[in-house]
Design an enzyme around this catalytic site. Structure first.
Site: not given
Ligand code: GLY
Length: 611
Positions: A119, A397, A415, A417, A439, A468-469, A490-491
């Site tokens: 990340r 992503t 990603t 983002n 984020d 992050s997700s 998918g955010g």
């Molecule tokens: N940028 C989206 C995530 O990391 O969740």
């Protein structure tokens, strides 16, 4: 005597076996055939089957590159590294060198799974209030579309770490396909052309990106060839000099200079100090299956396991419930609401803040959550001042999943983002910059581009990783055998996209293709809405309304790329590339190679990398 024996042997050899003398009897291989079909012909949609390796990604070029690496004898990690670098060229809206992500690697021989966190992190000069204007309001342009919106990229270090741990081919060979496509061009697909048009206003503002992504004063059309010469040079440098070129060498110098010139924060020191981190995957159980997923700084694993455990308290597999019933959708919405409320309250980078991971994933909490759900009515989410939702931002992503013929598995989400990140490209490098800093929580109570809220736990601090997700996930059966691997873009909807598909397979007994194509639903606490894809029964949605839910139909959510083991006793895998992405593709290894099992490396130095 000899002649007599010969005669007896010939008679025995020529004599038909007993089953063949009995007209109507079946040979043993037919009598003993396994009665669990792999493909269940008759389903409306079928996954792809392979006896050997498979590569599933959102991009056909990338899947084929991974397939070639497997055919050369590379393992799943070799293929993953090649796929990741290729996608930086062939799917530039999400594939990247200038972003970051998360990878889970299952080593079939040693039966171990490792999580690689690459990340992005906040630059040393970042600070909590860096996106607030003179009135104390969040300057969204600064947080999302400026040079300051970039975190220190992790992708190149992440790929290098995966390669050092598990790679078996030459590093150079894994970059060659990306170099090829950057210098010889890729055919522009309709999907690539449309994504470039959608982000044109941002890409046009960056002189370097304008040079690459526009044909003079025109858009690229499907069928055109897109060349990325600067990116090709960058990839050649990486192939020759390794990741150090990006973090300490010529590429680092270019990034730092471009940052300085354009008001960005990333310095040579930030780049030199960046490390990808090995983490222990989170583990939870759902109806006897073992689920492994990503720990913080992703919230994906915590909340996926939290939600599954609460949902396990309900008889969702029973006929009266099932996929798309109002009861199932109601409890899913309520459980999602709770998980996203907890996300906003408790989650952040565990290198900086404490997160009650065990408690959130505990049986007790799951039971309490389930007990708190009324089957008759929705629980309204609290109103959160400043919370808002901007569904138009395109979460681009991307996820890919790879299995090799030895049974090793990689599941990777990475990603920039937004689609094309901030839209800025570092001069002379072809590298697009992420806008991952959005984020973080820029101001408590103010939502980010995905409508996600949070508190000080996810506030900006130097060197911290934004929450992050991303949810790359592996599932094992009760015998601890690999069962499936998946993930999604998918955010904020990444976690629930993975949840929907897992439930479709485990609870609703769908084949992988059905599970992935079935309509999905999502609730994220704020906004207080059940978001649904087109395809659910209108009667069910009315029943949800009657329970007090506000139901909103939204654009397709996520794009799940998954591999699943064939039924027990059968050889091979099925895979499916989500049809929500036009260029998604499953590439199948057709010839096995025997010479490159995973984990060829001397692993002694590895223990230092664990936290
Ligand atoms: N940028 C989206 C995530 O990391 O969740």
């Amino acid at each position: 005597m000899r002649a007599l024996l010969g005669l007896i042997f010939s008679v025995l050899l020529l004599a038909p076996p007993s089953w063949a003398q009995n007209v109507g009897a079946l040979p043993p291989f037919i009598q003993q055939q396994a009665n669990v079909p792999i493909l269940h012909e008759g389903a409306r949609i079928q996954p792809v089957y392979s006896q050997h390796g498979m590569v599933v990604s959102a991009d056909k070029y990338a899947s084929q590159v991974g397939q070639n690496i497997l055919m050369q004898g590379g393992n799943a990690v070799d293929a993953a590294v090649a796929v990741a670098f290729t996608m930086a060229v062939t799917m530039p809206r999400a594939g990247n060198l200038g972003g970051g992500g998360f990878m889970l690697v299952y080593d079939a021989k040693n039966k171990t799974t490792r999580a690689i966190d690459y990340r992005e992190k906040a630059p040393l000069a970042a600070s909590a209030n860096m996106y607030l204007d003179e009135n104390g309001e969040v300057d969204e342009n600064l947080a999302r579309f400026s040079y300051k919106s970039a975190g220190v990229p992790g992708t190149v270090k992440g790929m290098e770490l995966a390669f050092r741990l598990y790679g078996s081919l030459d590093w150079q060979a894994l970059l060659d396909p990306a170099i090829h496509y950057a210098s010889n061009g890729v055919r522009v697909s309709q999907s690539l052309a449309e994504s470039l048009q959608k982000k044109a206003a941002h890409l046009w503002k960056s002189p370097a990106a304008r040079k690459v992504f526009f044909k003079q004063d025109h858009f690229y059309s499907a069928g055109d060839t897109l060349y990325q010469k600067d990116l090709a040079k960058t990839l050649v440098t990486l192939a020759k000099e390794g990741a150090d070129a990006f973090y300490k060498g010529d590429i680092a110098t270019r990034i730092a200079l471009d940052m300085k010139k354009n008001g960005g924060l990333i310095t040579m020191q930030d780049l030199a100090e960046y490390q990808a981190v090995l983490r222990e995957p989170l583990v939870g159980y759902y109806r006897g299956y073992k689920v492994l997923s990503m720990p913080p700084p992703s919230s994906g694993g915590v909340h996926l396991i939290q939600m599954l455990k609460a949902l396990e308290q309900f008889p969702i597999q029973q006929q009266r419930w099932g996929h798309g019933s109002s009861d199932t959708m109601h409890v899913m919405a309520e459980v999602m609401r709770q998980a996203y409320a907890d996300r906003s309250k408790y989650l952040g980078d565990t290198d900086f803040v404490s997160v009650p991971i065990k408690a959130l994933m505990s049986d007790l909490y799951a039971i309490r959550t389930a007990k708190g759900i009324s089957m008759a009515s929705a629980t309204p989410s609290e109103l959160v001042e400043g919370g808002k939702f901007l569904p138009d931002e395109s979460p681009q992503t991307t996820h890919f999943t790879i299995v090799d013929k030895w049974g090793n598995v990689v599941t990777n989400t990475y990603t920039l983002n937004f689609s094309y990140g901030s839209g800025h490209m570092v001069a002379g490098t072809g590298i697009l910059l992420n806008n991952e800093m959005d984020d973080f929580v820029s101001k408590v109570g103010v939502a980010n581009a995905y409508g996600l809220i949070g508190n000080e736990k996810n506030a900006i601090e130097p060197e911290k990783r934004p929450l992050s997700s991303m949810t790359p996930t592996l599932v094992f059966d009760a015998d601890d055998q690999f069962y499936m691997a998946l993930g999604s873009p998918g955010g904020s909807r990444i976690i629930t996209s993975v949840l929907n598909v897992l439930m479709n397979v485990i609870d609703h007994n769908m084949n992988l293709a059905e599970a992935i194509t079935a309509p999905r639903m999502h609730h994220q606490y704020m906004p207080d809405k059940v978001q649904v894809e087109k395809g659910f029964s209108l009667d069910t949605l009315k029943l949800l309304n009657h329970k007090g839910h506000t139901v909103e139909e939204v654009a397709p959510m996520g794009a799940v790329m998954a591999v699943k083991r064939a039924p027990k006793g059968q050889k091979g895998y099925v895979a499916f590339a989500d049809t929500r992405r036009a260029d998604a593709f499953v590439a199948v290894q057709t010839q096995p190679q025997d010479n490159n099992p995973l984990a060829r490396k001397d692993m002694d130095w590895l223990s230092d990398l664990f936290e």
